[in-house]
Motif scaffolding. Structure first.
Motif, PDB file in Angstrom:
ATOM      1  N   VAL A 148       0.837  -1.209   0.000  1.00 34.27           N
ATOM      2  CA  VAL A 148       0.000   0.000   0.000  1.00 34.27           C
ATOM      3  C   VAL A 148       0.865   1.250   0.000  1.00 34.27           C
ATOM      4  CG1 VAL A 148      -2.027  -1.039   1.069  1.00 34.27           C
ATOM      5  CG2 VAL A 148      -0.366   0.106   2.486  1.00 34.27           C
ATOM      6  N   ILE A 149       2.071   1.165   0.580  1.00 34.31           N
ATOM      7  CA  ILE A 149       2.989   2.304   0.480  1.00 34.31           C
ATOM      8  C   ILE A 149       3.402   2.484  -0.973  1.00 34.31           C
ATOM      9  CG2 ILE A 149       5.324   3.093   1.010  1.00 34.31           C
ATOM     10  CD1 ILE A 149       5.009   2.058   3.801  1.00 34.31           C
ATOM     11  N   GLY A 150       3.710   1.375  -1.645  1.00 39.05           N
ATOM     12  CA  GLY A 150       4.218   1.452  -3.005  1.00 39.05           C
ATOM     13  C   GLY A 150       3.159   1.769  -4.047  1.00 39.05           C
ATOM     14  N   GLY A 151       1.932   1.368  -3.782  1.00 40.24           N
ATOM     15  CA  GLY A 151       0.884   1.514  -4.788  1.00 40.24           C
ATOM     16  C   GLY A 151       0.554   0.140  -5.320  1.00 40.24           C
ATOM     17  N   ILE A 152      -0.746  -0.223  -5.243  1.00 38.70           N
ATOM     18  CA  ILE A 152      -1.116  -1.608  -5.550  1.00 38.70           C
ATOM     19  C   ILE A 152      -0.969  -1.917  -7.030  1.00 38.70           C
ATOM     20  CG2 ILE A 152      -3.102  -3.147  -5.631  1.00 38.70           C
ATOM     21  CD1 ILE A 152      -3.794  -1.633  -2.901  1.00 38.70           C
ATOM     22  N   GLY A 153      -0.301  -3.043  -7.320  1.00 39.11           N
ATOM     23  CA  GLY A 153      -0.110  -3.462  -8.704  1.00 39.11           C
ATOM     24  C   GLY A 153       1.225  -3.037  -9.284  1.00 39.11           C
ATOM     25  N   SER A 154       1.951  -2.192  -8.555  1.00 41.81           N
ATOM     26  CA  SER A 154       3.213  -1.683  -9.071  1.00 41.81           C
ATOM     27  C   SER A 154       4.391  -2.455  -8.487  1.00 41.81           C
ATOM     28  CB  SER A 154       3.341  -0.194  -8.725  1.00 41.81           C
ATOM     29  OG  SER A 154       4.679   0.211  -8.840  1.00 41.81           O
ATOM     30  N   VAL A 155       5.204  -3.054  -9.384  1.00 42.59           N
ATOM     31  CA  VAL A 155       6.382  -3.780  -8.921  1.00 42.59           C
ATOM     32  C   VAL A 155       7.452  -2.799  -8.445  1.00 42.59           C
ATOM     33  CG1 VAL A 155       8.190  -5.394  -9.583  1.00 42.59           C
ATOM     34  CG2 VAL A 155       5.888  -5.710 -10.422  1.00 42.59           C
ATOM     35  N   LYS A 156       7.556  -1.675  -9.160  1.00 42.77           N
ATOM     36  CA  LYS A 156       8.497  -0.640  -8.737  1.00 42.77           C
ATOM     37  C   LYS A 156       8.105  -0.128  -7.347  1.00 42.77           C
ATOM     38  CE  LYS A 156       9.510   3.885 -10.542  1.00 42.77           C
ATOM     39  NZ  LYS A 156       9.106   4.625 -11.746  1.00 42.77           N
ATOM     40  N   GLY A 157       6.810   0.093  -7.159  1.00 42.29           N
ATOM     41  CA  GLY A 157       6.325   0.540  -5.856  1.00 42.29           C
ATOM     42  C   GLY A 157       6.651  -0.468  -4.775  1.00 42.29           C
ATOM     43  N   ALA A 158       6.504  -1.756  -5.117  1.00 40.63           N
ATOM     44  CA  ALA A 158       6.808  -2.795  -4.138  1.00 40.63           C
ATOM     45  C   ALA A 158       8.281  -2.742  -3.744  1.00 40.63           C
ATOM     46  CB  ALA A 158       6.454  -4.172  -4.699  1.00 40.63           C
ATOM     47  N   LEU A 159       9.157  -2.497  -4.726  1.00 41.87           N
ATOM     48  CA  LEU A 159      10.587  -2.440  -4.414  1.00 41.87           C
ATOM     49  C   LEU A 159      10.893  -1.250  -3.510  1.00 41.87           C
ATOM     50  CD1 LEU A 159      13.387  -3.630  -4.817  1.00 41.87           C
ATOM     51  CD2 LEU A 159      13.679  -2.111  -6.769  1.00 41.87           C
ATOM     52  N   VAL A 160      10.402  -0.071  -3.907  1.00 43.60           N
ATOM     53  CA  VAL A 160      10.672   1.128  -3.103  1.00 43.60           C
ATOM     54  C   VAL A 160      10.057   0.983  -1.708  1.00 43.60           C
ATOM     55  CG1 VAL A 160      10.255   3.607  -2.919  1.00 43.60           C
ATOM     56  CG2 VAL A 160      10.842   2.609  -5.127  1.00 43.60           C
ATOM     57  N   GLY A 161       8.805   0.498  -1.674  1.00 41.10           N
ATOM     58  CA  GLY A 161       8.132   0.312  -0.385  1.00 41.10           C
ATOM     59  C   GLY A 161       8.881  -0.671   0.494  1.00 41.10           C
ATOM     60  N   ALA A 162       9.335  -1.782  -0.101  1.00 42.06           N
ATOM     61  CA  ALA A 162      10.017  -2.809   0.679  1.00 42.06           C
ATOM     62  C   ALA A 162      11.328  -2.275   1.253  1.00 42.06           C
ATOM     63  CB  ALA A 162      10.292  -4.030  -0.193  1.00 42.06           C
ATOM     64  N   LEU A 163      12.075  -1.538   0.431  1.00 46.33           N
ATOM     65  CA  LEU A 163      13.345  -0.995   0.922  1.00 46.33           C
ATOM     66  C   LEU A 163      13.093   0.025   2.035  1.00 46.33           C
ATOM     67  CD1 LEU A 163      15.402  -0.687  -2.379  1.00 46.33           C
ATOM     68  CD2 LEU A 163      15.559  -2.415  -0.588  1.00 46.33           C
ATOM     69  N   LEU A 164      12.068   0.880   1.822  1.00 51.13           N
ATOM     70  CA  LEU A 164      11.722   1.868   2.852  1.00 51.13           C
ATOM     71  C   LEU A 164      11.371   1.167   4.165  1.00 51.13           C
ATOM     72  CD1 LEU A 164       9.426   4.640   1.319  1.00 51.13           C
ATOM     73  CD2 LEU A 164      11.440   4.957   2.754  1.00 51.13           C
TER      74      LEU A 164
ATOM     75  N   ARG B 205      -0.765  10.469   0.050  1.00 53.06           N
ATOM     76  CA  ARG B 205      -1.001   9.864  -1.267  1.00 53.06           C
ATOM     77  C   ARG B 205      -1.778   8.571  -1.078  1.00 53.06           C
ATOM     78  NH1 ARG B 205       3.245  11.518  -5.368  1.00 53.06           N
ATOM     79  NH2 ARG B 205       2.333   9.810  -6.526  1.00 53.06           N
ATOM     80  N   PRO B 206      -3.116   8.658  -1.036  1.00 52.99           N
ATOM     81  CA  PRO B 206      -3.939   7.475  -0.742  1.00 52.99           C
ATOM     82  C   PRO B 206      -3.686   6.327  -1.715  1.00 52.99           C
ATOM     83  CG  PRO B 206      -5.258   9.463  -0.678  1.00 52.99           C
ATOM     84  CD  PRO B 206      -3.924   9.869  -1.192  1.00 52.99           C
ATOM     85  N   GLN B 207      -3.234   6.602  -2.923  1.00 56.77           N
ATOM     86  CA  GLN B 207      -2.997   5.541  -3.902  1.00 56.77           C
ATOM     87  C   GLN B 207      -1.592   4.953  -3.790  1.00 56.77           C
ATOM     88  OE1 GLN B 207      -5.518   4.477  -6.086  1.00 56.77           O
ATOM     89  NE2 GLN B 207      -6.683   5.815  -4.738  1.00 56.77           N
ATOM     90  N   GLY B 208      -0.813   5.416  -2.833  1.00 56.70           N
ATOM     91  CA  GLY B 208       0.551   4.925  -2.704  1.00 56.70           C
ATOM     92  C   GLY B 208       1.524   5.772  -3.509  1.00 56.70           C
ATOM     93  N   LEU B 209       2.811   5.447  -3.412  1.00 54.49           N
ATOM     94  CA  LEU B 209       3.835   6.282  -4.034  1.00 54.49           C
ATOM     95  C   LEU B 209       3.829   6.154  -5.558  1.00 54.49           C
ATOM     96  CD1 LEU B 209       6.794   5.687  -1.550  1.00 54.49           C
ATOM     97  CD2 LEU B 209       5.269   7.650  -1.699  1.00 54.49           C
ATOM     98  N   PHE B 210       3.533   4.952  -6.071  1.00 52.56           N
ATOM     99  CA  PHE B 210       3.542   4.749  -7.520  1.00 52.56           C
ATOM    100  C   PHE B 210       2.201   4.163  -7.971  1.00 52.56           C
ATOM    101  CE2 PHE B 210       7.885   4.532  -6.052  1.00 52.56           C
ATOM    102  CZ  PHE B 210       8.546   5.353  -6.944  1.00 52.56           C
ATOM    103  N   PRO B 211       1.170   4.990  -8.030  1.00 53.46           N
ATOM    104  CA  PRO B 211      -0.152   4.469  -8.375  1.00 53.46           C
ATOM    105  C   PRO B 211      -0.164   3.901  -9.787  1.00 53.46           C
ATOM    106  CG  PRO B 211      -0.172   6.859  -8.273  1.00 53.46           C
ATOM    107  CD  PRO B 211       1.157   6.432  -7.794  1.00 53.46           C
ATOM    108  N   VAL B 212      -0.832   2.745  -9.956  1.00 55.13           N
ATOM    109  CA  VAL B 212      -0.890   2.101 -11.260  1.00 55.13           C
ATOM    110  C   VAL B 212      -2.131   2.556 -12.010  1.00 55.13           C
ATOM    111  CG1 VAL B 212      -1.275  -0.087 -12.405  1.00 55.13           C
ATOM    112  CG2 VAL B 212       0.483   0.108 -10.672  1.00 55.13           C
ATOM    113  N   ARG B 213      -3.241   2.566 -11.294  1.00 54.56           N
ATOM    114  CA  ARG B 213      -4.497   2.942 -11.941  1.00 54.56           C
ATOM    115  C   ARG B 213      -4.732   4.421 -11.815  1.00 54.56           C
ATOM    116  NH1 ARG B 213      -6.653  -1.744  -8.778  1.00 54.56           N
ATOM    117  NH2 ARG B 213      -6.090  -3.459 -10.125  1.00 54.56           N
ATOM    118  N   THR B 214      -5.227   5.013 -12.900  1.00 54.53           N
ATOM    119  CA  THR B 214      -5.476   6.449 -12.850  1.00 54.53           C
ATOM    120  C   THR B 214      -6.960   6.726 -12.720  1.00 54.53           C
ATOM    121  OG1 THR B 214      -5.374   6.346 -15.240  1.00 54.53           O
ATOM    122  CG2 THR B 214      -3.462   7.208 -14.088  1.00 54.53           C
TER     123      THR B 214
END
Lengths: 310, 326
Positions: free
Chosen positions: A237-253, A301-310
């Motif tokens: 949810v930090i990274g933005g659901i559906g985003s692999v990049k978001g998952a990486l940034v969120g996981a490292l954070l 940012r309710p959609q997370g850092l890297f939102p996938v859906r617009t």
């Protein structure tokens, strides 16, 4: 503790955070794709992680090799994942999230009890392989666990592979498209159901990598999946659901903030505050740090850092 | 834009669920008589165990009915209701430790504490929607959890004994049973009035179509916040009762698995069905006890039954009991 600024300590904690973050990424990437593509809240993701760890520990004992154990656990867990997808998850795609929560929670109960029936209530032992058991001297005065360095290497390597897969292959294109608009992708003739089965099997395999490799550091025991599942949800949810990049940034954070907070906050508070206050406040604040981080990110940012859906 | 709104059930959008007609009312009266008469039977046949079990089920049913107000009628998935439950319970234990045992002080204090926490947390969380709302309520719940764990003077990780408070007469197991039954009935009565009043209708309108509800003059935020606070207060009351029931409180009461358990019971019973919380809690307690008595691996059949309910009864158990959707 040395009187000056503890550079070695900070560096060590950063590496620990990186290591935790990359392992979290292995779990979060699959979770976020499953949620992103098919809109399925899969609480049983943590159970696949637990199963992967049990497979790795058992196969390592059977073959006498840690490496063979982990390597064999990955396809075994992937097969279980695919079977799970076919037997249960397919039935609840079209249902609302709460129904999926109940169904996959039922799976958690069944997995936990099944594992307890097969392997018993005691934790299994998985030891660090001989060749990585000694510390490596990174800097003068800074020895660091070779095994943890290896985890960082594997995590980074798999992350790179996953990014290539997502951004450079046809399957990856479908996955990205499916995460941003499933109905449209289906209308364009992409076999989204088959793509999802593959993604689900893959995410189960990644769970096994994380479970097997974390086995020697954490305990291989029933219920090990639930704590880390919550962390993985925090990550996505930090990274933005559906985003692999978001998952990486969120996981490292999350990995770095959590590790650094636990290691550095209590001693810092001990210096600044009276001891009876610090001994209560330090650990409490360290534990809630990632939740503060998540609440702050979601608030801004309710959609997370890297939102996938617009 | 996706067409399916996140976390809002399609199936739930059926007519309001209530035991209507003669059959439903008869069932309710029969259940009431059974519950009122049960302690007499328990006394006669030595069913002390079942007396405590039903008390437990009623307390959990109260907590779940509180949660169902925001979850079912408000469409807000709170993954942090254990906070209000735990705060209610801890208020009892902490006040008792400090020597304050008068129920007239302790009970309202527990409920107010939970309501106040719900006000603060709800005020922030209600600015988000969908999955964000779930996770942000979880975040606050975790913060409170770790806060309570760090209170070393009140037991920290080990929890705290919670002697029963003084009502002017000693509160035995039968007394607690009747008190719980009374409070459950009172709260269900209040909830019934609330969800059928203009307030409850507006809340459901906001759940179903926020933009339209706002357009016709029902702003989401104040309605949802009031519902959230009422929900927290009722769940807090359940915590107060549970502290009396177990005479012990622990941080586990505030931890996320407890929040998850409340959610599961409501989903099992029927989200947004008036009896969903009570039915779900009773069913879960009955399921666990039945299989617990039969096998040490009781979680496996419990999971199996839950899975079957999901696949076969989309509207939850309360939905099954009510028959066809109207």
């Amino acid at each position: 503790m040395p009187s000056g600024f503890p550079t070695a300590l900070v560096l060590e904690q950063l590496l620990n955070g990186l290591q935790l973050g990359l392992m979290l990424f292995l779990l979060a990437s699959g979770l976020t794709l499953v949620l992103g593509i098919m809109d399925v809240v899969n609480l049983a993701h943590g159970s696949l992680y637990m199963l992967g760890a049990y497979f790795a520990a058992t196969l390592a004992r059977a073959t006498g090799s840690f490496w063979a154990g982990v390597a064999l656990a990955v396809p075994a867990t992937a097969v279980v994942g695919v079977l799970l997808e076919i037997s249960v998850l397919r039935q609840v795609y079209t249902r609302d999230h709460l129904t999926q929560v109940l169904a996959t929670f039922a799976l958690i109960l069944m997995f936990n009890e099944g594992v307890r029936m097969i392997w018993g209530p005691q934790a299994l032992l998985l030891t660090v392989p001989q060749e990585l058991a000694r510390p490596v001297l990174l800097l003068p005065g800074l020895g660091y666990s070779a095994y943890r360095l290896f985890l960082i290497g594997v995590g980074a390597g798999l992350a790179a592979l996953l990014f290539l897969l997502i951004h450079r292959t046809r399957l990856g294109m479908w996955v990205r498209a499916g995460a941003s608009n499933r109905a449209m992708v289906q209308a364009m003739g992409v076999p989204i159901q088959r793509v999802f089965t593959v993604v689900f099997g893959m995410s189960a395999g990644l769970c096994a990598v994380a479970g097997g490799l974390l086995g020697p550091i954490l305990a291989v025991q029933v219920g090990m999946g639930e704590e880390i599942l919550i962390l993985a949800f925090v990550v996505i949810v930090i990274g933005g659901i559906g985003s692999v990049k978001g998952a990486l940034v969120g996981a490292l954070l999350v990995g770095i903030v959590d590790t650094a907070g636990r290691a550095l906050l209590p001693p810092l508070f001990m210096r600044l505050l009276p001891p009876e206050v610090a001994s209560n406040l330090g650990p409490a604040l360290a534990s809630i740090l990632i939740y503060l981080l998540m609440a702050a990110v979601l608030f801004l940012r309710p959609q997370g850092l890297f939102p996938v859906r617009t | 834009m996706r067409t399916r709104p996140i976390l809002v059930s399609q199936a739930r959008r059926t007519a309001m669920a209530a035991p209507q007609g003669v059959a439903g009312r008869r069932g309710l009266v029969a259940a009431g008589i059974l519950l009122v008469g049960f302690p007499v039977l328990a006394e006669a046949f030595g069913w002390q165990f079942y007396l405590n079990l039903i008390t437990r089920a009623m307390i959990l049913g109260l907590a779940c009915s509180g949660l169902n107000l925001v979850l079912g009628y408000g469409g807000l998935v709170s993954f942090g209701h254990a906070t209000y439950y735990g705060l209610g319970a801890y208020t009892v234990a902490v006040l008792a430790r400090e020597g304050i045992r008068a129920a007239w002080v302790v009970w309202p204090a527990g409920v107010l504490m939970a309501a106040f926490a719900a006000l603060l947390i709800g005020a922030v969380c209600l600015r988000t929607r969908g999955l964000s709302f779930i996770m942000i309520t979880l975040a606050f719940a975790q913060m409170v959890y770790y806060g309570v764990v760090s209170l070393k003077q009140y037991g920290g990780q080990d929890g705290l004994r919670a002697p029963r408070t003084d009502l002017g007469f000693p509160l035995g197991d039968v007394g607690l049973y009747y008190l719980t039954l009374l409070l459950l009935a009172a709260c269900l009565g209040v909830l019934w009035r609330v969800v059928h009043a203009r307030f409850g209708q507006a809340l459901q309108a906001i759940r179903d179509n926020e933009a339209r509800a706002v357009a016709i003059g029902f702003p989401a935020y104040p309605f949802q916040l009031v519902a959230f606070v009422l929900s927290g207060a009722i769940t807090g009351l359940a915590g107060v009762l549970m502290a009396h029931h177990t005479q012990y409180v622990s941080p586990a009461m505030l931890a996320w698995p407890q929040s998850g358990a409340f959610l599961l019971m409501v989903i099992l019973g029927g989200v947004g069905r008036f009896w969903g919380g009570v039915v779900g809690a009773a069913a879960m307690v009955a399921l666990e006890e039945t299989f617990h008595a039969a096998t040490i691996h009781w979680q496996l059949p419990v999971g199996g039954v839950l899975l079957l309910v999901v696949l076969l009864a989309p509207r939850g158990l309360a939905g099954l009991l009510e028959g066809r959707p109207r």
